[in-house]
Design a protein around this motif. Sequence first.
Motif, PDB file in Angstrom:
ATOM      1  N   GLU A   1      -5.323 -25.001  18.029  1.00 33.23           N
ATOM      2  CA  GLU A   1      -5.871 -25.832  16.953  1.00 33.23           C
ATOM      3  C   GLU A   1      -6.487 -24.971  15.859  1.00 33.23           C
ATOM      4  O   GLU A   1      -6.310 -25.235  14.670  1.00 33.23           O
ATOM      5  CB  GLU A   1      -6.910 -26.818  17.509  1.00 33.23           C
ATOM      6  CG  GLU A   1      -6.338 -27.856  18.454  1.00 33.23           C
ATOM      7  CD  GLU A   1      -6.090 -27.334  19.880  1.00 33.23           C
ATOM      8  OE1 GLU A   1      -6.638 -26.256  20.273  1.00 33.23           O
ATOM      9  OE2 GLU A   1      -5.321 -27.977  20.602  1.00 33.23           O
ATOM     10  N   GLU A   2      -7.227 -23.948  16.244  1.00 30.26           N
ATOM     11  CA  GLU A   2      -7.851 -23.057  15.257  1.00 30.26           C
ATOM     12  C   GLU A   2      -6.787 -22.298  14.472  1.00 30.26           C
ATOM     13  O   GLU A   2      -6.905 -22.135  13.254  1.00 30.26           O
ATOM     14  CB  GLU A   2      -8.787 -22.062  15.950  1.00 30.26           C
ATOM     15  CG  GLU A   2     -10.042 -22.692  16.526  1.00 30.26           C
ATOM     16  CD  GLU A   2     -10.817 -21.760  17.439  1.00 30.26           C
ATOM     17  OE1 GLU A   2     -12.032 -21.998  17.585  1.00 30.26           O
ATOM     18  OE2 GLU A   2     -10.230 -20.826  18.028  1.00 30.26           O
ATOM     19  N   PHE A   3      -5.739 -21.853  15.159  1.00 33.57           N
ATOM     20  CA  PHE A   3      -4.668 -21.127  14.483  1.00 33.57           C
ATOM     21  C   PHE A   3      -3.958 -22.040  13.482  1.00 33.57           C
ATOM     22  O   PHE A   3      -3.720 -21.659  12.335  1.00 33.57           O
ATOM     23  CB  PHE A   3      -3.673 -20.549  15.500  1.00 33.57           C
ATOM     24  CG  PHE A   3      -2.596 -19.712  14.864  1.00 33.57           C
ATOM     25  CD1 PHE A   3      -2.887 -18.447  14.384  1.00 33.57           C
ATOM     26  CD2 PHE A   3      -1.297 -20.188  14.733  1.00 33.57           C
ATOM     27  CE1 PHE A   3      -1.903 -17.664  13.781  1.00 33.57           C
ATOM     28  CE2 PHE A   3      -0.311 -19.418  14.142  1.00 33.57           C
ATOM     29  CZ  PHE A   3      -0.615 -18.152  13.666  1.00 33.57           C
ATOM     30  N   THR A   4      -3.642 -23.264  13.894  1.00 37.45           N
ATOM     31  CA  THR A   4      -2.985 -24.222  13.004  1.00 37.45           C
ATOM     32  C   THR A   4      -3.861 -24.495  11.783  1.00 37.45           C
ATOM     33  O   THR A   4      -3.376 -24.497  10.648  1.00 37.45           O
ATOM     34  CB  THR A   4      -2.668 -25.534  13.752  1.00 37.45           C
ATOM     35  OG1 THR A   4      -1.742 -25.230  14.798  1.00 37.45           O
ATOM     36  CG2 THR A   4      -2.066 -26.574  12.829  1.00 37.45           C
ATOM     37  N   ALA A   5      -5.154 -24.702  11.986  1.00 36.96           N
ATOM     38  CA  ALA A   5      -6.069 -24.956  10.874  1.00 36.96           C
ATOM     39  C   ALA A   5      -6.135 -23.760   9.925  1.00 36.96           C
ATOM     40  O   ALA A   5      -6.154 -23.937   8.697  1.00 36.96           O
ATOM     41  CB  ALA A   5      -7.468 -25.287  11.404  1.00 36.96           C
ATOM     42  N   ALA A   6      -6.138 -22.542  10.466  1.00 33.16           N
ATOM     43  CA  ALA A   6      -6.186 -21.342   9.630  1.00 33.16           C
ATOM     44  C   ALA A   6      -4.902 -21.196   8.810  1.00 33.16           C
ATOM     45  O   ALA A   6      -4.951 -20.852   7.623  1.00 33.16           O
ATOM     46  CB  ALA A   6      -6.412 -20.107  10.497  1.00 33.16           C
ATOM     47  N   VAL A   7      -3.754 -21.472   9.426  1.00 30.66           N
ATOM     48  CA  VAL A   7      -2.475 -21.387   8.707  1.00 30.66           C
ATOM     49  C   VAL A   7      -2.447 -22.427   7.596  1.00 30.66           C
ATOM     50  O   VAL A   7      -2.066 -22.132   6.453  1.00 30.66           O
ATOM     51  CB  VAL A   7      -1.279 -21.571   9.672  1.00 30.66           C
ATOM     52  CG1 VAL A   7       0.019 -21.762   8.913  1.00 30.66           C
ATOM     53  CG2 VAL A   7      -1.183 -20.378  10.618  1.00 30.66           C
ATOM     54  N   GLU A   8      -2.856 -23.645   7.900  1.00 27.16           N
ATOM     55  CA  GLU A   8      -2.857 -24.711   6.897  1.00 27.16           C
ATOM     56  C   GLU A   8      -3.836 -24.412   5.765  1.00 27.16           C
ATOM     57  O   GLU A   8      -3.542 -24.657   4.593  1.00 27.16           O
ATOM     58  CB  GLU A   8      -3.146 -26.057   7.553  1.00 27.16           C
ATOM     59  CG  GLU A   8      -1.969 -26.519   8.406  1.00 27.16           C
ATOM     60  CD  GLU A   8      -2.247 -27.775   9.223  1.00 27.16           C
ATOM     61  OE1 GLU A   8      -3.398 -28.275   9.208  1.00 27.16           O
ATOM     62  OE2 GLU A   8      -1.308 -28.242   9.884  1.00 27.16           O
ATOM     63  N   ALA A   9      -4.999 -23.848   6.074  1.00 29.62           N
ATOM     64  CA  ALA A   9      -5.974 -23.480   5.046  1.00 29.62           C
ATOM     65  C   ALA A   9      -5.412 -22.371   4.150  1.00 29.62           C
ATOM     66  O   ALA A   9      -5.589 -22.404   2.924  1.00 29.62           O
ATOM     67  CB  ALA A   9      -7.286 -23.037   5.684  1.00 29.62           C
ATOM     68  N   ALA A  10      -4.724 -21.404   4.752  1.00 29.91           N
ATOM     69  CA  ALA A  10      -4.122 -20.319   3.965  1.00 29.91           C
ATOM     70  C   ALA A  10      -3.028 -20.864   3.056  1.00 29.91           C
ATOM     71  O   ALA A  10      -2.918 -20.441   1.887  1.00 29.91           O
ATOM     72  CB  ALA A  10      -3.574 -19.242   4.895  1.00 29.91           C
ATOM     73  N   LYS A  11      -2.216 -21.794   3.562  1.00 31.69           N
ATOM     74  CA  LYS A  11      -1.161 -22.392   2.736  1.00 31.69           C
ATOM     75  C   LYS A  11      -1.786 -23.161   1.568  1.00 31.69           C
ATOM     76  O   LYS A  11      -1.316 -23.058   0.433  1.00 31.69           O
ATOM     77  CB  LYS A  11      -0.275 -23.328   3.558  1.00 31.69           C
ATOM     78  CG  LYS A  11       0.687 -22.608   4.479  1.00 31.69           C
ATOM     79  CD  LYS A  11       1.775 -23.475   5.066  1.00 31.69           C
ATOM     80  CE  LYS A  11       1.301 -24.682   5.792  1.00 31.69           C
ATOM     81  NZ  LYS A  11       2.354 -25.348   6.586  1.00 31.69           N
ATOM     82  N   ALA A  12      -2.846 -23.907   1.828  1.00 32.39           N
ATOM     83  CA  ALA A  12      -3.509 -24.680   0.785  1.00 32.39           C
ATOM     84  C   ALA A  12      -4.117 -23.744  -0.263  1.00 32.39           C
ATOM     85  O   ALA A  12      -4.054 -24.031  -1.459  1.00 32.39           O
ATOM     86  CB  ALA A  12      -4.582 -25.572   1.389  1.00 32.39           C
ATOM     87  N   ALA A  13      -4.694 -22.642   0.163  1.00 36.48           N
ATOM     88  CA  ALA A  13      -5.307 -21.709  -0.767  1.00 36.48           C
ATOM     89  C   ALA A  13      -4.279 -21.034  -1.659  1.00 36.48           C
ATOM     90  O   ALA A  13      -4.504 -20.843  -2.846  1.00 36.48           O
ATOM     91  CB  ALA A  13      -6.104 -20.646   0.002  1.00 36.48           C
TER      92      ALA A  13
END
Length: 169
Positions: free
Chosen positions: A153-165
């Motif tokens: 879950e943390e990895f998915t959230a980090a990937v999604e946050a990086a994509k959004a940024a």
Amino acid sequence: MRRIAAFLIATAALSAPAMAQIAVGATVKDTTGGTVGTVTASEGGNVTVDTGKNKVAIPETSFAQTPEGPLLGMTKDQLDSAVETAAAENKAKLMAALVPGADVRGTAGVVIGKVEKVDGELVTLTSEAGSANVPVSGLALQPDGLHFGMTAEEFTAAVEAAKAATSGQ
């Protein structure tokens, strides 16, 4: 029968050497009297010794107690060399395991992604959420394979946050 069992237990206790707790701050010496390092922690059956170059967890049973303090059967140079050799061997095993397609597990033991590529000290991990570059130093090789210090879950959230940024730039 109980008396025999009690006698055997008492005899075993008398014949087993009593290991005194090794105190934090104690100076560890080698068999020649040289200083190996200083005890920085003692818990769970391990003693952490700071040689000034490395901090090493060593089983309590590796020490002898003397009136001058804990004694180790290795010199500072031998201990530092052993630590550095082990670290180099572990790094080589980790690098050998970092092959495209290798599963990477998170802290909960669940696969969080796969190795896509290795570029120096960075590893690209790919998951259903996308890809992320992580440092090699953030990965560990354990008996069941590669591990990274995040849950899925943390990895998915980090990937999604990086994509959004990156999409917002």
